[in-house]
Scaffold this active site. Structure first.
Site, short mmCIF file in Angstrom:
data_model
loop_
_atom_site.label_atom_id
_atom_site.label_comp_id
_atom_site.label_asym_id
_atom_site.label_seq_id
_atom_site.Cartn_x
_atom_site.Cartn_y
_atom_site.Cartn_z
N PRO A 97 0.82 -1.22 0.00
CA PRO A 97 0.00 0.00 0.00
C PRO A 97 0.85 1.27 0.00
O PRO A 97 0.38 2.35 -0.29
CB PRO A 97 -0.80 -0.11 1.30
CG PRO A 97 -0.74 -1.53 1.70
CD PRO A 97 0.57 -2.05 1.19
N GLU A 130 2.95 -8.46 8.75
CA GLU A 130 2.77 -7.00 8.82
C GLU A 130 3.60 -6.30 7.76
O GLU A 130 3.54 -5.07 7.62
CB GLU A 130 3.19 -6.49 10.20
CG GLU A 130 2.35 -7.04 11.33
CD GLU A 130 0.88 -6.78 11.12
OE1 GLU A 130 0.10 -7.75 11.11
OE2 GLU A 130 0.51 -5.61 10.92
N ARG A 168 -1.95 -9.63 -20.73
CA ARG A 168 -2.92 -9.27 -21.78
C ARG A 168 -2.30 -8.34 -22.82
O ARG A 168 -2.81 -8.21 -23.92
CB ARG A 168 -4.13 -8.59 -21.15
CG ARG A 168 -4.97 -9.49 -20.28
CD ARG A 168 -6.05 -8.69 -19.58
NE ARG A 168 -6.91 -8.01 -20.55
CZ ARG A 168 -7.96 -8.60 -21.13
NH1 ARG A 168 -8.24 -9.87 -20.86
NH2 ARG A 168 -8.71 -7.94 -21.99
N ASP A 183 -8.40 -2.26 -27.47
CA ASP A 183 -8.28 -0.96 -28.15
C ASP A 183 -9.03 0.13 -27.38
O ASP A 183 -8.51 1.20 -27.16
CB ASP A 183 -8.84 -1.05 -29.58
CG ASP A 183 -7.98 -2.00 -30.41
OD1 ASP A 183 -8.43 -2.43 -31.47
OD2 ASP A 183 -6.86 -2.33 -29.92
N1 LIG Z 1 -2.91 -2.20 -2.15
C1 LIG Z 1 -1.95 -3.08 -2.44
O1 LIG Z 1 -1.44 -3.14 -3.56
C2 LIG Z 1 -1.49 -4.01 -1.33
C3 LIG Z 1 -0.31 -4.75 -1.46
C4 LIG Z 1 0.10 -5.60 -0.44
C5 LIG Z 1 -0.71 -5.67 0.70
N2 LIG Z 1 -0.39 -6.43 1.79
C6 LIG Z 1 0.88 -7.07 1.99
C7 LIG Z 1 2.01 -6.08 2.07
C8 LIG Z 1 2.92 -6.60 3.15
C9 LIG Z 1 2.11 -7.53 4.02
C10 LIG Z 1 0.85 -7.84 3.29
N3 LIG Z 1 -1.85 -4.95 0.80
C11 LIG Z 1 -2.23 -4.14 -0.19
#
Ligand SMILES: NC(=O)c1ccc(NC2CCCC2)nc1
Length: 260
Positions: A97, A130, A168, A183
């Site tokens: 995130p 985490e 894709r 397209d």
């Molecule tokens: N929004 C995302 O792209 C995303 C990516 C990884 C994640 N969780 C993972 C990241 C590290 C521990 C769990 N959550 C959300």
């Protein structure tokens, strides 16, 4: 001459999750056709103790566990061997995130990586728990990407979202029947509405133009619908586009009809 993306390794504690793309549909066919080579690597194989630990408690306290550098670092090195490239010839992406938002531009950049680009060989890191020790990110990760502003249990689903979008775009991945869909998104517009049999669903009929057999009129209607829906739902995408005179005329007509 750009040779599209060829090899991807994914570092994941749950390699079986990737059956979702390797065992069905367009992605399965593309992998079977060898348009892309997908290698799954489990960092647990590189843990140093008999319990095969890949995580540990966080310094500073707090809930949950953090993935350790060691097994991940060895997994990246093994991934380079499997991709048959030196570390500097690969591009390591961590899904989190905290990453830059994945959009059309980034997918296109990664899919169109040309021969000398290290983005030709991707190593995707799917985290769990985490998160991962920051020193792994500093030392091994070239780019952090996020598929949206929400937290997931692991990076596997984001990795599969990225892989699906990339696959894709590889030449030969979509049969003709689908490349048209591609397209419409290529223009950066939202897709037009689609209809199929039966002609009537309850009282709802198919727009007459689609039954007319007038292919030019149908093409214009679909373009106008894409423009109008983008205006209504995602004006931010429209901002980014330079419309042709025809497109502007179609959109203006849509807007005046919409405003009644
Ligand atoms: N929004 C995302 O792209 C995303 C990516 C990884 C994640 N969780 C993972 C990241 C590290 C521990 C769990 N959550 C959300």
């Amino acid at each position: 001459m750009s040779r599209n993306l060829r090899k991807v390794a994914v570092i994941t504690l749950f390699p079986e999750m990737f059956r979702a793309i390797s065992d069905s549909g367009i992605t399965r066919r593309a992998l079977e056709q060898g348009l892309l080579e997908l290698t799954l690597i489990n960092p647990r194989e590189f843990s140093s103790d008999k319990h095969q630990t890949v995580d540990d408690r966080p310094y500073g306290g707090g809930p949950g566990m953090v993935m350790r550098v060691g097994p991940l670092a060895l997994a990246v090195e093994h991934a380079c061997e499997r991709l048959n490239v030196r570390r500097e010839q690969a591009w390591v992406i961590y899904l989190s995130p905290q990453g830059q938002r994945l959009g059309k531009a980034k997918v296109d950049e990664l899919a169109n990586a040309d021969t000398e680009s290290c983005q030709q060989n991707l190593i995707l890191v799917a985290g769990r728990y985490e998160g991962i020790d920051e020193r792994f990110i500093q030392r091994y990760v070239d780019e952090e990407l996020s598929i949206g502003d929400y937290v997931l249990s692991g990076g596997e689903l984001p990795a599969m979202v990225l892989l699906d979008a990339l696959i894709r775009k590889l030449p030969g991945a979509l049969g003709d029947e689908l490349s048209a869909q591609q397209d419409s998104f290529e223009t950066g517009l939202l897709d037009c509405p689609h209809y199929t049999r039966p002609e009537k669903v309850g009282e709802d009929e198919v727009p007459a133009v689609l039954m007319s057999g007038d292919h030019k009129r149908i093409e214009l209607w679909r373009l106008q619908q894409s423009l109008g829906r983008t205006w209504l739902r995602r004006p931010d995408l429209l901002e980014a586009l330079a419309l042709t005179e025809l497109e502007q005329k179609l959109l203006d007509e849509f807007i005046s009809q919409h405003n009644g």
